[in-house]
Scaffold this motif. Structure first.
Motif, PDB file in Angstrom:
ATOM      1  N   ASP A 201       5.043  -5.015   7.870  1.00 48.98           N
ATOM      2  CA  ASP A 201       4.581  -4.536   6.675  1.00 48.98           C
ATOM      3  C   ASP A 201       3.558  -3.723   6.762  1.00 48.98           C
ATOM      4  O   ASP A 201       2.873  -3.630   8.077  1.00 48.98           O
ATOM      5  N   PRO A 202       2.845  -2.473   6.664  1.00 45.82           N
ATOM      6  CA  PRO A 202       2.394  -1.477   6.189  1.00 45.82           C
ATOM      7  C   PRO A 202       0.812  -2.136   6.159  1.00 45.82           C
ATOM      8  O   PRO A 202       0.766  -2.994   4.915  1.00 45.82           O
ATOM      9  N   ALA A 203       0.538  -1.862   7.018  1.00 46.15           N
ATOM     10  CA  ALA A 203      -1.692  -2.709   6.651  1.00 46.15           C
ATOM     11  C   ALA A 203      -1.978  -1.404   5.299  1.00 46.15           C
ATOM     12  O   ALA A 203      -1.580  -0.634   5.060  1.00 46.15           O
ATOM     13  N   GLY A 204      -3.106  -2.551   4.380  1.00 50.41           N
ATOM     14  CA  GLY A 204      -3.743  -1.518   3.324  1.00 50.41           C
ATOM     15  C   GLY A 204      -3.697  -3.100   2.958  1.00 50.41           C
ATOM     16  O   GLY A 204      -3.487  -3.855   2.394  1.00 50.41           O
ATOM     17  N   LYS A 205      -3.842  -1.832   1.253  1.00 58.54           N
ATOM     18  CA  LYS A 205      -4.323  -2.900   0.228  1.00 58.54           C
ATOM     19  C   LYS A 205      -3.263  -3.606  -0.512  1.00 58.54           C
ATOM     20  O   LYS A 205      -2.253  -2.435  -0.861  1.00 58.54           O
ATOM     21  N   TRP A 206      -2.946  -4.637  -1.012  1.00 57.51           N
ATOM     22  CA  TRP A 206      -1.561  -5.153  -1.134  1.00 57.51           C
ATOM     23  C   TRP A 206      -1.931  -5.393  -2.837  1.00 57.51           C
ATOM     24  O   TRP A 206      -3.005  -5.959  -2.721  1.00 57.51           O
TER      25      TRP A 206
ATOM     26  N   PRO B 295       0.936  -1.391   0.023  1.00 57.04           N
ATOM     27  CA  PRO B 295       0.197   0.111   0.392  1.00 57.04           C
ATOM     28  C   PRO B 295       1.015   1.657   0.170  1.00 57.04           C
ATOM     29  O   PRO B 295       0.291   2.330  -0.420  1.00 57.04           O
ATOM     30  N   ASP B 296       2.299   1.603   0.613  1.00 56.87           N
ATOM     31  CA  ASP B 296       2.977   2.091   0.096  1.00 56.87           C
ATOM     32  C   ASP B 296       3.758   2.316  -1.283  1.00 56.87           C
ATOM     33  O   ASP B 296       4.830   3.320  -0.625  1.00 56.87           O
ATOM     34  N   GLY B 297       3.348   2.143  -2.036  1.00 59.34           N
ATOM     35  CA  GLY B 297       4.496   1.207  -3.055  1.00 59.34           C
ATOM     36  C   GLY B 297       5.325   0.201  -3.111  1.00 59.34           C
ATOM     37  O   GLY B 297       5.939   0.453  -4.695  1.00 59.34           O
ATOM     38  N   SER B 298       6.156   0.260  -2.564  1.00 61.11           N
ATOM     39  CA  SER B 298       6.651  -1.101  -2.330  1.00 61.11           C
ATOM     40  C   SER B 298       6.597  -1.815  -2.523  1.00 61.11           C
ATOM     41  O   SER B 298       5.445  -2.485  -3.335  1.00 61.11           O
ATOM     42  N   ILE B 299       8.498  -2.789  -3.325  1.00 64.15           N
ATOM     43  CA  ILE B 299       7.690  -3.325  -4.063  1.00 64.15           C
ATOM     44  C   ILE B 299       8.492  -5.100  -4.035  1.00 64.15           C
ATOM     45  O   ILE B 299       9.230  -4.798  -4.172  1.00 64.15           O
ATOM     46  N   PRO B 300       8.180  -5.770  -3.440  1.00 63.48           N
ATOM     47  CA  PRO B 300       9.103  -7.201  -2.381  1.00 63.48           C
ATOM     48  C   PRO B 300       9.337  -8.258  -3.046  1.00 63.48           C
ATOM     49  O   PRO B 300       9.728  -8.225  -2.838  1.00 63.48           O
TER      50      PRO B 300
END
Length: 121
Positions: free
Chosen positions: A92-97, A52-57
């Motif tokens: 890990d950030p909560a929200g939409k993955w 949700p923060d734009g990160s790409i794991p």
């Protein structure tokens, strides 16, 4: 669940909300790829998971999803080789993955973009 006859449809639970520290799996299904004169298919895929923060794991390109001959008809439903496990950790950030997959039938020269998402709580 997966080793069933062609006339039996296995059931899988779709995850829309995932609590942290619980595991879910990304399953990629395909059907009816072009088959070579030798009876072999060549299906690749690009896989990307975006937080949700734009990160790409995860960002895998040209992964082998399936290569080879089929035990059944090519028109049956098949599970691809990559099965991705996901566990939302405390940091890990909560929200939409979002999970994006592009299936590539390399023999047919076609691509099929797929996308799904879930909420990490």
């Amino acid at each position: 669940k997966w080793a069933t006859p062609p006339n039996v449809v296995p059931e899988f639970k779709e995850v829309r909300t995932l609590p942290k520290n619980e595991k879910a799996f990304v399953l990629i299904f395909f059907s009816n790829p072009k088959v070579s004169t030798e009876g072999r298919a060549d299906v690749g895929c690009d896989i990307r998971i975006t937080g949700p923060d734009g990160s790409i794991p995860m960002d895998q390109r040209d992964t082998v999803c399936y290569q080879g001959a089929f035990k059944g008809a090519p028109t049956n439903l098949y599970l691809s080789a990559p099965v991705i496990g996901f566990v939302g950790e405390a940091a890990d950030p909560a929200g939409k993955w979002t999970v994006s997959v592009t299936l590539k039938d390399r023999l047919r020269g076609t691509e099929l973009p797929l996308k799904t998402s879930f909420m990490l709580q």
